[in-house]
Design an enzyme around this catalytic site. Sequence first.
Site, mmCIF file in Angstrom:
data_model
loop_
_atom_site.group_PDB
_atom_site.id
_atom_site.type_symbol
_atom_site.label_atom_id
_atom_site.label_comp_id
_atom_site.label_asym_id
_atom_site.label_seq_id
_atom_site.Cartn_x
_atom_site.Cartn_y
_atom_site.Cartn_z
ATOM 1 N N LYS A 69 -22.394 15.901 51.933
ATOM 2 C CA LYS A 69 -22.672 16.147 53.348
ATOM 3 C C LYS A 69 -22.203 14.946 54.182
ATOM 4 C CE LYS A 69 -26.619 16.866 56.399
ATOM 5 N NZ LYS A 69 -28.019 17.246 56.516
ATOM 6 N N GLU A 121 -22.678 6.978 44.889
ATOM 7 C CA GLU A 121 -22.363 7.513 43.566
ATOM 8 C C GLU A 121 -21.213 8.526 43.644
ATOM 9 O OE1 GLU A 121 -25.315 7.339 45.135
ATOM 10 O OE2 GLU A 121 -26.978 7.658 43.739
ATOM 11 N N GLY A 132 -29.491 18.768 52.670
ATOM 12 C CA GLY A 132 -28.817 18.745 51.364
ATOM 13 C C GLY A 132 -29.409 19.731 50.367
ATOM 14 N N ARG A 133 -30.729 19.743 50.273
ATOM 15 C CA ARG A 133 -31.390 20.590 49.260
ATOM 16 C C ARG A 133 -31.412 22.062 49.654
ATOM 17 N NH1 ARG A 133 -34.344 16.854 51.834
ATOM 18 N NH2 ARG A 133 -36.189 17.466 52.998
ATOM 19 N N GLU A 186 -38.549 16.353 47.400
ATOM 20 C CA GLU A 186 -37.902 15.634 48.504
ATOM 21 C C GLU A 186 -38.432 16.161 49.839
ATOM 22 O OE1 GLU A 186 -33.783 13.876 47.969
ATOM 23 O OE2 GLU A 186 -33.333 15.363 49.488
ATOM 24 N N HIS A 198 -42.825 24.258 22.952
ATOM 25 C CA HIS A 198 -42.696 23.341 21.813
ATOM 26 C C HIS A 198 -42.500 21.915 22.296
ATOM 27 C CE1 HIS A 198 -42.513 26.802 19.153
ATOM 28 N NE2 HIS A 198 -41.836 27.369 20.145
ATOM 29 N N LYS A 202 -31.787 2.882 48.068
ATOM 30 C CA LYS A 202 -30.335 2.849 48.325
ATOM 31 C C LYS A 202 -29.958 1.528 48.990
ATOM 32 C CE LYS A 202 -29.501 7.742 49.445
ATOM 33 N NZ LYS A 202 -29.180 8.670 50.530
HETATM 34 O O1 F6P Z 1 -30.903 11.553 47.773
HETATM 35 C C1 F6P Z 1 -30.868 11.754 49.119
HETATM 36 C C2 F6P Z 1 -29.802 12.703 49.564
HETATM 37 O O2 F6P Z 1 -29.573 12.451 50.913
HETATM 38 C C3 F6P Z 1 -30.157 14.167 49.340
HETATM 39 O O3 F6P Z 1 -31.000 14.668 50.312
HETATM 40 C C4 F6P Z 1 -28.816 14.787 49.314
HETATM 41 O O4 F6P Z 1 -28.858 16.074 48.778
HETATM 42 C C5 F6P Z 1 -28.076 13.789 48.448
HETATM 43 O O5 F6P Z 1 -28.583 12.539 48.858
HETATM 44 C C6 F6P Z 1 -26.582 13.837 48.546
HETATM 45 O O6 F6P Z 1 -26.134 13.534 49.838
HETATM 46 P P1 F6P Z 1 -24.650 13.839 50.287
HETATM 47 O O7 F6P Z 1 -24.422 15.290 50.192
HETATM 48 O O8 F6P Z 1 -24.554 13.326 51.694
HETATM 49 O O9 F6P Z 1 -23.723 13.081 49.374
#
Ligand code: F6P
Length: 538
Positions: free
Chosen positions: A196, A202, A256-257, A342, A373, A501
């Site tokens: 987003k 990462e 995002g979620r 979240e 299990h 972060k």
């Molecule tokens: O971990 C926080 C967060 O902002 C989530 O809400 C989101 O889904 C994820 O990081 C990834 O964010 P992006 O799509 O901006 O890379």
Amino acid sequence: MALPSTLPQWQALAALAAAPAARTIRDKFAADPARAQRFTRSACGIRLDFSKTSIDADTLAALLALARAQDVAGFREKMFAGAPVNGTERRAALHVALRGEGGFRAAGEDASAEVAATLARMRDFVRRTHEARHITDVVNIGIGGSDLGPAMVVRALATPADPLRAHFVGNVDGAAILPLLEELDPARTLVLIASKTFTTQETMANAAVARAWIADRLGESAVGEKFCALSTNARAVAAFGIPESRTFGFRDWVGGRFSLWSAIGLSIALALGWEKFAALLQGARAMDEHFRAAPDAENLPLLMALVELWHATFLDYPARAVLAYDQRLSRFAAHLQQLEMESLGKRVTVDGNLVGYPTGTVVFGEPGTNAQHSFMQLVHQGPRVIPVDFLLAAVPGHSLADNHRILAAHAIAQSEALLAGKTEAAALAEMLAAGMDEAEARRLAPHRAFPGERPSLFLLYRTLDARTLGALVALYEHKVASLGALWGINPFDQWGVELGKALAGPVLAELAPGAAIGSHDASTVALIASFRNLRGEA
Ligand code: F6P
């Protein structure tokens, strides 16, 4: 806005929760032969049985009264109207507009027109990719909501006949991306950078690895044709070298979620075909309509939210297990972990007041029967009560009828066992009847007794097709929104992820050989130093 806990409806529930029968379930079945029917509802092909909870007619009435007092319906309508229900980010939460129904507006703009245009571009891109036939694999690089939802859906609905294989790389751990790239042919692979913000460290680190892989193997000029971007940040996408024609956008009103229905779902459509993606959206839309139109007492998302409120806040049950007796849903709990925790892991209300009552539940899960299990020992006999959501399809997606009956028998029996339990006397009698020495039987009886009275929900559906999955995911999304309104918290922001972060920045710099270690607590200083020592880079 006053804290929900100051409302008389809240106090009424607190009084019910303090009553001796607040946690019992078996007596309620004994008192009411129609209990199973009375506490079962169906919508969008999903049958929700919440009779195996301690909720009775009085509790349900009190919970529904609280929902009215907290104006869950008003919050829901504001959400559907594109109002800025995400107050701390001054944004709408309009994921419902993504399901393709017209008429949604956000911040004065026609949100639906933009959604329709993006869906049309996605559809065209999917068609062209499939028709060209030279792509066999799609790699989605993204994390959190830019990974979990699409990965869960693809795992749930994939068949050997699907057009493409999809792979998902979330973790920045090189062990996630390297073995995958080694097995893929870059000429036949399409890479989607799903982010987003297009700034997530990462994802950008993995995107750089994939970019170097393509540039090394196919030349720098291939970058523009091998990548797509799924993002709201057009400028950062352009700087990466992905042309506008291969960029699929969405707006900041998609959390995002809640984003698997947006351009973030391109991996789903590429892997499974457009028809399945469209059916997924249709299923979610059907649940949206149900959520808006069904009376409170029939409203599946609201009822699930009220059960959760009862368990988490009034009975103080801190966790919930999600057991999908459906191997295809093996990433469903992982998706819900983000969606629910979240969204609802908040300790202040929308006005910034400390809530003073338990909110977000710890969610965990594994597919059944594997869970039996692994952690079900604790759920059956541990001292703390952990409610369970069971999910089961009546008709499987395979031909092994015997396996499916065994699976279903275990799902149903687990819910029965959690409720029924077994007294020490019954355990003793069983062992004596089996011929065990009495002293030994008495020694073992407390270990072999089950308290029972452990609550569960049961979600039963005919089969796990794309429509049903869309409805299921939307059901949990709307449950989350309802809980936000009930607890008076913002379910659409996620400030809690920011501190870690931010602190990773200086720590990353200090992990470099020879770098000065800054001011931290003593444990953190020692961890940085030891990491460098163990690498011989002090
Ligand atoms: O971990 C926080 C967060 O902002 C989530 O809400 C989101 O889904 C994820 O990081 C990834 O964010 P992006 O799509 O901006 O890379």
